[in-house]
Design an enzyme around this catalytic site. Structure first.
Site, PDB file in Angstrom:
ATOM      1  N   GLU A   3       0.816  -1.224   0.000  1.00 15.46           N
ATOM      2  CA  GLU A   3       0.000   0.000   0.000  1.00 15.46           C
ATOM      3  C   GLU A   3       0.846   1.268   0.000  1.00 15.46           C
ATOM      4  O   GLU A   3       0.842   2.046   0.965  1.00 15.46           O
ATOM      5  CB  GLU A   3      -0.958   0.000   1.196  1.00 15.46           C
ATOM      6  CG  GLU A   3      -2.044  -1.061   1.091  1.00 15.46           C
ATOM      7  CD  GLU A   3      -3.107  -0.937   2.181  1.00 15.46           C
ATOM      8  OE1 GLU A   3      -2.834  -0.309   3.217  1.00 15.46           O
ATOM      9  OE2 GLU A   3      -4.203  -1.483   1.990  1.00 15.46           O
ATOM     10  N   GLU A  56      -6.530  -7.783  -0.579  1.00 16.20           N
ATOM     11  CA  GLU A  56      -7.004  -7.866   0.810  1.00 16.20           C
ATOM     12  C   GLU A  56      -8.507  -7.609   0.795  1.00 16.20           C
ATOM     13  O   GLU A  56      -8.948  -6.480   0.574  1.00 16.20           O
ATOM     14  CB  GLU A  56      -6.309  -6.817   1.689  1.00 16.20           C
ATOM     15  CG  GLU A  56      -4.809  -6.996   1.761  1.00 16.20           C
ATOM     16  CD  GLU A  56      -4.119  -5.949   2.625  1.00 16.20           C
ATOM     17  OE1 GLU A  56      -4.813  -5.231   3.370  1.00 16.20           O
ATOM     18  OE2 GLU A  56      -2.891  -5.839   2.522  1.00 16.20           O
TER      19      GLU A  56
HETATM   20  C1  GLA Z   1      -4.060  -2.589   5.053  1.00 16.97           C
HETATM   21  C2  GLA Z   1      -2.718  -3.273   4.978  1.00 16.97           C
HETATM   22  C3  GLA Z   1      -2.636  -4.547   5.752  1.00 16.97           C
HETATM   23  C4  GLA Z   1      -3.373  -4.414   7.035  1.00 16.97           C
HETATM   24  C5  GLA Z   1      -4.801  -4.036   6.775  1.00 16.97           C
HETATM   25  C6  GLA Z   1      -5.625  -3.960   8.039  1.00 16.97           C
HETATM   26  O1  GLA Z   1      -4.896  -2.786   4.028  1.00 16.97           O
HETATM   27  O2  GLA Z   1      -2.277  -3.495   3.658  1.00 16.97           O
HETATM   28  O3  GLA Z   1      -1.277  -4.819   5.985  1.00 16.97           O
HETATM   29  O4  GLA Z   1      -2.741  -3.453   7.801  1.00 16.97           O
HETATM   30  O5  GLA Z   1      -4.812  -2.783   6.185  1.00 16.97           O
HETATM   31  O6  GLA Z   1      -5.344  -2.824   8.797  1.00 16.97           O
END
Ligand code: GLA
Ligand code: ZN
Length: 682
Positions: A145, A305
């Site tokens: 991210e 995710e």
């Molecule tokens: C983000 C991150 C993950 C995790 C999730 C949940 O999307 O990419 O590593 O931290 O949030 O908080």
């Protein structure tokens, strides 16, 4: 991509190794085929400087592979280990306040720091070399991210020097920079690039042109930081391995348009019910993220995710209702996801995200979430097998520009105006009518679309005007809005004539005055009278009970120079002057919306555009659904899949009957269960 469909984000290093075979077995039983691992495991992979240890990961990959599960490996550059920070504290990022952000969370890295980059290069090289021939590894995720937590980071000395070099390359001479930034104001002229700072916290104010260039620079820096990694990986691993990144919807710290040039496809992380909210995202808010991400590569994507259960850091959010988690996953597929990876396999015992729940609870004992996701996977896998690569057929587009977003971030122009909020407001009206929408770039070929909405085209130049004019003349319907043509590309105001600047000719109007309304609304009425009988009230004021037609936030006071009025203001000193206009040009029409339309006005405008251009819901299906039920489709090689999604907690009746074959989900007696879905053969 090779048909993976469902997966999980897996952190084997959080658990004793004896547990791994059980995890792999449970994953297989669930129907998972892919995991992502290692994106935060730097210390595990290099516990001491130069001592790499990948063997634990080899063992995990092998155990999974034996159960038919392949692995995507993340590069761990979002979490440099403590030994590195102690040795090189300058790797840590510095905020605009000059304060260093320290170790203890993640993203405590400066992406321009040359020492850090050396460490990253060595780690990525070692990983790629080690795993290149591992048959269990199929692809790579770069970092995690990008932009997350790096919002205004970093402004350290290294970033300052990188910014100066970037500016020298962009402008050639400091005189050009002075011109581009309007530095005559407040004695900000520079004699040399070495005098230029990042936009640190000042006693007061900031130069909008400087901040815009900082945002451009910052986006380029992240792309460059990523490219260092993708170049290494590509030079080492087999060409069948893919490289991707997990993006965050409309996050705009890095331009995904630029970033995606080095990737094979993009991923999105989707959490419709984040713990900071008391209700889950509205269907259009989920749709807009997904369609936005599909627009990055104009291709199917992955969800890297996907929310699987209750989310939380210090506090937790509400539990998704039964059926909601599967529905969100199908929603992702409905908008173009080829593979959906759930975050995460098992809720973790330690660290910041102890309460971010996974498919398995802390105990590791499969429960209701496991069962529910299992039913989804068994139901959807056979359908998704054929669907890989399928895309929706779309005739309406919204222009999304990082640069316009940055410019409005710097100067919202009026209280409450937000670039993305405006985009989403237009999107919502289309979504409401189940009309599919693509997100496109300003300079894309637009000829395939019947309608193109380009909100807030604030930074403009003659090339952009010519590009849009060509689209209209060839038969397109273009909608430009308030604050179009206000500035040239470097964020200096346009001076060659009245607003909307370079777009005046195309739109057949001038805007010599405007009224920044803020939270005030001005009623409007349709010139033909045909749109005034809506049964609605304004979403922000109570002035127009009955039809809700309002101009909010902004009112351009328009003089017609060839265009015709569509809606007029119905109040204020500019009563009876146009708020919305249309100009016929060549085969097409150029519309102008001189305000932020209230929801009801937005619906009226979108209704008009849909009628005018014959743009409808899933083409050819004629499916009618009640409110709260979404319809989308994907097509490939003459095959079509239609998705019907019930976003409500009530049973919903449809008119689908036996016109279509149901491929997955349930449509008993034509009814969708609460949060139920059905995939039909189109
Ligand atoms: C983000 C991150 C993950 C995790 C999730 C949940 O999307 O990419 O590593 O931290 O949030 O908080
Ligand atoms: Zn820095």
């Amino acid at each position: 991509m090779k048909n993976y469909q469902f997966g999980a984000d897996y952190y084997p290093e959080h658990w004793p190794e004896q547990r791994w075979p059980m995890d792999a077995k449970l994953m297989k039983e669930l129907g998972l085929k892919v995991v992502r691992m290692a994106e935060f495991s730097w210390h595990k992979m290099e516990p001491e400087e130069g001592h790499y240890d990948f063997e634990w990961l080899d063992r995990a990959i092998d155990i999974l592979r034996k159960e038919g599960i392949v692995s995507v490996l993340g590069t761990p550059s979002a979490a440099p280990p403590a030994w590195m920070i102690r040795k090189h504290p300058k790797i840590q990022p510095v905020g605009p306040d000059g304060i260093t952000r320290g170790f203890g969370g993640r993203h405590h890295d400066c992406q321009s720091n040359p020492v850090y980059r050396e460490y990253v290069k060595k780690m990525v090289t070692a990983m790629a070399e080690h795993f290149k021939d591992n048959p269990g590894v199929v692809g790579w995720q770069i970092d995690n991210e990008f932009g997350n937590s790096h919002y205004d980071l970093c402004m350290c000395d290294s970033c300052k020097t990188s910014f100066q070099k970037w500016l020298a390359k962009r402008y050639g001479s400091v005189d050009e920079l002075n011109k581009a930034w309007g530095t005559y104001f407040w004695s900000q002229e520079y004699n040399d690039f070495s005098e230029v700072y990042p936009p640190v916290k000042t006693p007061c104010g900031a130069n909008p042109s400087q901040v815009l260039d900082w945002k451009r620079f910052h986006s380029d820096l992240i792309c460059d930081f990523s490219k260092v990694q993708t170049d290494i990986i590509r030079s080492i691993v087999p060409k069948e391995h893919f490289i991707t990144h997990n993006c965050m919807g409309f996050s705009d710290i890095v331009s995904y348009y630029d970033l995606s040039k080095q990737l094979d496809f993009v991923c999105h992380d989707l959490y419709p019910f984040g713990y900071w909210r008391d209700h889950s995202l509205e269907p259009f808010e989920i749709g807009v993220e997904l369609d936005g991400i599909r627009g990055v590569c104009k291709a199917p994507f992955w969800i890297m995710e996907q929310q699987s259960s209750v989310t939380g850091w210090e506090i937790m959010g509400r539990k998704p209702a039964p059926g909601q988690v599967p529905l969100w996953a199908v929603d992702s597929v409905a908008h173009g996801a080829d593979t959906v990876v759930f975050f995460r396999w098992r809720s973790c015992l330690g660290g910041t995200e102890q309460y971010w729940h996974g498919i398995l609870p802390h105990s590791g004992i499969p429960g209701k979430t496991y069962e529910e996701i299992g039913r989804l996977i068994k139901d959807m896998t056979p359908v998704m097998k054929d669907m890989e690569g399928a895309m929706p057929v779309v005739k309406a587009a919204i222009v999304r520009s990082y640069e316009q977003g940055w410019a409005f971030d710097i100067q919202p122009n009026v209280q409450g105006l937000n670039y993305y909020g405006q985009l989403i407001k237009y999107y919502k009206a289309f979504h409401h009518k189940n009309i599919p929408v693509d997100f496109v770039r300003e300079d894309d070929d637009l000829s395939g679309y019947k309608v193109v909405i380009a909100p807030l085209q604030y930074l403009a130049d003659p090339d952009l005007a010519a590009h849009y004019e060509k689209y209209v003349k060839q038969g397109g319907n273009l909608v430009l809005t308030m604050r179009a043509g206000v500035k040239e590309r470097n964020n200096l105001c346009y001076a060659e004539g009245p607003l909307p600047g370079v777009f005046s000719g195309l739109l057949g109007i001038t805007v010599e005055e405007y009224d920044p309304l803020g939270s005030v609304c001005v009623p409007v009425k349709s010139v033909s009278g045909s749109e005034d009988n809506r049964d609605a009230s304004c979403d922000t004021c109570s002035k127009t009970a009955g039809n809700g037609l309002c101009a909010s936030k902004w009112a351009d006071i328009i003089t017609l120079k060839g265009a015709e009025p569509v809606f007029d203001y119905d109040g204020e000193s500019y009563e009876e002057t146009p708020a919305v206009t249309v100009n016929s040009l060549g085969e097409g029409k150029a519309w102008y919306v001189g305000c932020e339309p209230s929801e009801s006005l937005m619906e009226a405008i979108v209704d008009m555009l849909a009628k005018e251009t014959g743009t409808g819901s899933v083409e050819g299906s004629d499916i009618k659904v009640p409110a709260g039920v979404e319809v989308t489709s994907r097509e490939k090689n003459g095959k079509k899949w239609i998705f019907i999604l019930n976003h409500t907690d009530e049973e919903k009746k449809t008119d689908i009957s036996d016109r279509f074959r149901v491929l997955s989900g349930a449509l008993k007696d034509n009814k969708l269960q609460p949060y139920g879905y059905a995939v039909l053969e189109g």
